[in-house]
Design a protein around this motif. Structure first.
Motif, PDB file in Angstrom:
ATOM      1  N   GLN A  46       0.834  -1.209   0.000  1.00  0.00           N
ATOM      2  CA  GLN A  46       0.000   0.000   0.000  1.00  0.00           C
ATOM      3  C   GLN A  46       0.866   1.256   0.000  1.00  0.00           C
ATOM      4  N   GLN A  47       1.936   1.254   0.781  1.00  0.00           N
ATOM      5  CA  GLN A  47       2.841   2.414   0.840  1.00  0.00           C
ATOM      6  C   GLN A  47       3.503   2.654  -0.508  1.00  0.00           C
ATOM      7  N   VAL A  48       3.966   1.582  -1.140  1.00  0.00           N
ATOM      8  CA  VAL A  48       4.637   1.713  -2.434  1.00  0.00           C
ATOM      9  C   VAL A  48       3.660   2.232  -3.481  1.00  0.00           C
ATOM     10  N   THR A  49       2.468   1.655  -3.524  1.00  0.00           N
ATOM     11  CA  THR A  49       1.446   2.090  -4.479  1.00  0.00           C
ATOM     12  C   THR A  49       1.100   3.552  -4.272  1.00  0.00           C
ATOM     13  N   SER A  50       0.944   3.956  -3.029  1.00  0.00           N
ATOM     14  CA  SER A  50       0.621   5.343  -2.712  1.00  0.00           C
ATOM     15  C   SER A  50       1.750   6.285  -3.126  1.00  0.00           C
ATOM     16  N   ALA A  51       2.985   5.912  -2.833  1.00  0.00           N
ATOM     17  CA  ALA A  51       4.132   6.765  -3.182  1.00  0.00           C
ATOM     18  C   ALA A  51       4.248   6.938  -4.693  1.00  0.00           C
ATOM     19  N   ILE A  52       4.033   5.865  -5.438  1.00  0.00           N
ATOM     20  CA  ILE A  52       4.086   5.961  -6.903  1.00  0.00           C
ATOM     21  C   ILE A  52       3.001   6.891  -7.419  1.00  0.00           C
ATOM     22  N   GLN A  53       1.811   6.791  -6.871  1.00  0.00           N
ATOM     23  CA  GLN A  53       0.704   7.656  -7.289  1.00  0.00           C
ATOM     24  C   GLN A  53       1.015   9.119  -6.969  1.00  0.00           C
ATOM     25  N   ILE A  54       1.576   9.377  -5.824  1.00  0.00           N
ATOM     26  CA  ILE A  54       1.935  10.743  -5.434  1.00  0.00           C
ATOM     27  C   ILE A  54       2.934  11.317  -6.425  1.00  0.00           C
TER      28      ILE A  54
END
Length: 60
Positions: A46-54
């Motif tokens: 979830q953290q990785v997915t969120s960081a990529i989206q940001i």
């Protein structure tokens, strides 16, 4: 490419991108552990997915 002091948050990533970096390295701040000390891979994902989206939104 900064690798220290980088957090997977919108505020932190925006600061780095505004400073002119092209990429960042995020390590320990991505790897979240459960109460028993084991890595919580679902939260890591979830953290990785969120960081990529940001980053995608900041680059747009």
């Amino acid at each position: 490419m900064p690798t220290g002091g980088v957090s997977p948050t919108a505020e932190n990533l925006k600061e780095w991108m505004t400073a002119g970096v092209h990429c960042v390295g995020i390590g320990s701040k991505l790897f979240i552990k459960n109460e028993d000390g084991k890595f919580d891979y679902k939260k890591v994902q979830q953290q990785v997915t969120s960081a990529i989206q940001i980053v995608k939104e900041l680059r747009a």
